[in-house]
Scaffold this motif. Structure first.
Motif, PDB file in Angstrom:
ATOM      1  N   GLU A   9     -36.618  20.599  -5.971  1.00  0.00           N
ATOM      2  CA  GLU A   9     -37.042  21.387  -7.216  1.00  0.00           C
ATOM      3  C   GLU A   9     -35.864  22.194  -7.395  1.00  0.00           C
ATOM      4  N   SER A  10     -34.846  22.181  -6.827  1.00  0.00           N
ATOM      5  CA  SER A  10     -33.526  23.003  -6.995  1.00  0.00           C
ATOM      6  C   SER A  10     -32.643  22.427  -7.995  1.00  0.00           C
ATOM      7  N   ALA A  36     -38.339  23.174  -1.998  1.00  0.00           N
ATOM      8  CA  ALA A  36     -36.707  23.698  -2.723  1.00  0.00           C
ATOM      9  C   ALA A  36     -35.770  22.604  -2.873  1.00  0.00           C
TER      10      ALA A  36
END
Length: 156
Positions: free
Chosen positions: A155-156, A152
């Motif tokens: 990917e954030s 995350a």
């Protein structure tokens, strides 16, 4: 820590490379997130992003094809040495790696290199133990379905 100068140190083969083209996207006391193009482009590997988990002793990288699709996740077990005098961070690859393919298959690789490095005295027994403990911690996160919390960051 302000954006440090990043180096990648390998034990096998022995080398230390300035990651001059890596772009630091964010940096704090616990994480450094970078984007990069492959140092040695391969047929499939073109570019990616990495998150250095400074307290945990691993680096999670998203390896991508040229079209930005996921090739696989590559997880390095590492050690960090920060030098405040020149704001540099040397990231030493501790040899054990984990590859996570898009279908979820998990593969642990390069454990034989740990033995080779120990036998040639390129690493100490304490470094070998540390590498295996960090690998165990990472695998426990992966096998308990917590890898999404790590990826995350990228990917954030």
């Amino acid at each position: 820590m302000a954006n440090p100068i990043l180096y990648r140190r390998r034990i096998i083969p022995e080398e230390c490379i300035l990651l001059k083209d890596d772009v630091i996207l964010s940096c704090d006391e616990e994480h450094i997130i970078t984007s990069w193009n492959a140092l040695h482009p391969k047929k499939d590997l073109h570019h990616g992003m990495s998150c250095y988990f400074l307290k945990e002793g691993f680096k999670i990288s998203k390896f991508c094809h040229e079209d930005d699709s996921l090739l696989y996740w590559y997880c390095d077990i590492v050690d960090y040495n920060y030098n405040s005098s020149d704001n540099s961070l040397i990231v030493t690859d501790l040899l054990a790696d984990v590859i996570i393919y898009p279908d979820g298959f998990v593969k642990v690789v390069d454990l034989d290199e740990l033995v080779t490095a120990l036998e040639s005295r390129s690493i100490s027994l304490d470094t070998l133990k540390s590498s295996l403990m960090q690998l165990n911690k990472l695998l426990n996160l992966i096998y308990s379905n917590q890898f999404d919390t790590l990826k995350a960051y990228i990917e954030s």
